[in-house]
Design a protein around this motif. Structure first.
Motif, short mmCIF file in Angstrom:
data_model
loop_
_atom_site.label_atom_id
_atom_site.label_comp_id
_atom_site.label_asym_id
_atom_site.label_seq_id
_atom_site.Cartn_x
_atom_site.Cartn_y
_atom_site.Cartn_z
N THR A 70 0.83 -1.20 0.00
CA THR A 70 0.00 0.00 0.00
C THR A 70 0.86 1.26 0.00
N ALA A 71 1.94 1.25 0.77
CA ALA A 71 2.81 2.43 0.85
C ALA A 71 3.46 2.73 -0.52
N ALA A 72 3.90 1.67 -1.19
CA ALA A 72 4.54 1.87 -2.50
C ALA A 72 3.53 2.37 -3.52
N ARG A 73 2.34 1.79 -3.49
CA ARG A 73 1.31 2.22 -4.44
C ARG A 73 0.86 3.65 -4.16
N PHE A 74 0.84 4.05 -2.90
CA PHE A 74 0.52 5.43 -2.56
C PHE A 74 1.57 6.38 -3.14
N ALA A 75 2.84 6.01 -3.00
CA ALA A 75 3.93 6.83 -3.56
C ALA A 75 3.83 6.90 -5.08
N ILE A 76 3.45 5.80 -5.70
CA ILE A 76 3.30 5.79 -7.16
C ILE A 76 2.16 6.72 -7.58
N MET A 77 1.07 6.70 -6.85
CA MET A 77 -0.06 7.57 -7.18
C MET A 77 0.33 9.05 -7.03
N ILE A 78 1.14 9.37 -6.03
CA ILE A 78 1.63 10.75 -5.88
C ILE A 78 2.48 11.12 -7.11
N SER A 79 3.32 10.19 -7.56
CA SER A 79 4.14 10.44 -8.74
C SER A 79 3.28 10.63 -9.99
N VAL A 80 2.21 9.86 -10.10
CA VAL A 80 1.29 10.01 -11.24
C VAL A 80 0.65 11.40 -11.20
N LEU A 81 0.27 11.84 -10.00
CA LEU A 81 -0.32 13.19 -9.87
C LEU A 81 0.69 14.28 -10.24
N TYR A 82 1.94 14.14 -9.80
CA TYR A 82 2.96 15.12 -10.15
C TYR A 82 3.17 15.16 -11.67
N THR A 83 3.17 13.99 -12.30
CA THR A 83 3.34 13.93 -13.75
C THR A 83 2.16 14.60 -14.46
N ALA A 84 0.95 14.34 -13.96
CA ALA A 84 -0.24 14.97 -14.55
C ALA A 84 -0.18 16.49 -14.40
N ILE A 85 0.28 16.95 -13.25
CA ILE A 85 0.41 18.40 -13.04
C ILE A 85 1.47 18.98 -13.98
N TYR A 86 2.58 18.28 -14.11
CA TYR A 86 3.67 18.74 -14.97
C TYR A 86 3.19 18.94 -16.41
N PHE A 87 2.54 17.91 -16.97
CA PHE A 87 2.07 18.02 -18.34
C PHE A 87 0.84 18.93 -18.45
N GLY A 88 0.00 18.94 -17.42
CA GLY A 88 -1.20 19.79 -17.45
C GLY A 88 -0.87 21.27 -17.45
N VAL A 89 0.07 21.68 -16.58
CA VAL A 89 0.45 23.09 -16.53
C VAL A 89 1.15 23.50 -17.83
N ALA A 90 1.97 22.62 -18.37
CA ALA A 90 2.62 22.93 -19.65
C ALA A 90 1.58 23.10 -20.76
N ARG A 91 0.56 22.27 -20.74
CA ARG A 91 -0.50 22.37 -21.76
C ARG A 91 -1.28 23.67 -21.60
N LEU A 92 -1.60 24.03 -20.35
CA LEU A 92 -2.31 25.29 -20.12
C LEU A 92 -1.47 26.49 -20.57
N GLY A 93 -0.18 26.45 -20.24
CA GLY A 93 0.70 27.54 -20.64
C GLY A 93 0.83 27.66 -22.15
N ALA A 94 0.92 26.52 -22.84
CA ALA A 94 1.05 26.54 -24.29
C ALA A 94 -0.22 27.06 -24.95
N ARG A 95 -1.37 26.83 -24.34
CA ARG A 95 -2.64 27.26 -24.93
C ARG A 95 -2.93 28.75 -24.70
N GLN A 96 -2.15 29.42 -23.87
CA GLN A 96 -2.40 30.83 -23.59
C GLN A 96 -2.20 31.70 -24.82
N ALA A 97 -1.33 31.29 -25.69
CA ALA A 97 -1.03 32.09 -26.89
C ALA A 97 -2.00 31.80 -28.03
N GLY A 98 -2.98 30.96 -27.81
CA GLY A 98 -3.93 30.64 -28.86
C GLY A 98 -3.55 29.37 -29.60
#
Length: 152
Positions: A70-98
């Motif tokens: 459970t502890a390892a899977r919890f850490a993996i889920m945190i890493s998945v969330l960080y990865t989603a934030i990383y790509f999500g913020v980059a996508r939002l930033g790229a879309r600001q210019a149209g």
């Protein structure tokens, strides 16, 4: 007394030169501003899909390799969330210019870069080498865990 007159004469000459320079910079008020084009990353959507798939394969393989921890899977889920934030913020930033311009690779052309134009194979290889390696690393860990067995 002569020094003061010289200073006044110099300041008048500088002011006239500044006015002449400013007249060249002024634009008529009737010209509408032109929005800059958004070249963006100019990577085909397929590159982004493959990249995200590679990271998904990595996280899935690691998730399976950890067994029931459970502890390892919890850490993996945190890493998945960080990865989603990383790509999500980059996508939002790229879309600001149209909307981005269509990739030259989708039109059969080459992608212009600092080091020269690159064809489709070269772009895919350079952009996807790290995500592909990361996914192979996750699969390798899963294979080792399955080969060694759960009791070892």
């Amino acid at each position: 007394m002569f020094e003061q007159q010289t200073l006044i004469a110099e300041s008048e000459v500088c002011a006239e030169a500044e006015v002449r320079a400013l007249k060249g910079l002024l634009q008529p008020l009737s010209v509408a501003p032109v929005a800059p084009s958004n070249a963006g990353f100019q990577l085909p959507a397929q590159v982004w899909q493959i990249m995200l798939s590679c990271y998904g394969i990595f996280f899935f393989a690691i998730f399976l390799a950890t067994g029931g921890s459970t502890a390892a899977r919890f850490a993996i889920m945190i890493s998945v969330l960080y990865t989603a934030i990383y790509f999500g913020v980059a996508r939002l930033g790229a879309r600001q210019a149209g909307r981005e311009q269509t990739s030259p690779l989708d039109c059969g052309g080459k992608l212009p870069t600092w080091t020269g134009p690159m064809d489709r194979k070269a772009v895919f290889a350079q952009v996807l080498v790290v995500p592909a390696t990361v996914s192979l690393f996750g699969i390798g860990i899963l294979i080792i865990v399955l080969a060694v067995g759960p009791g070892a």
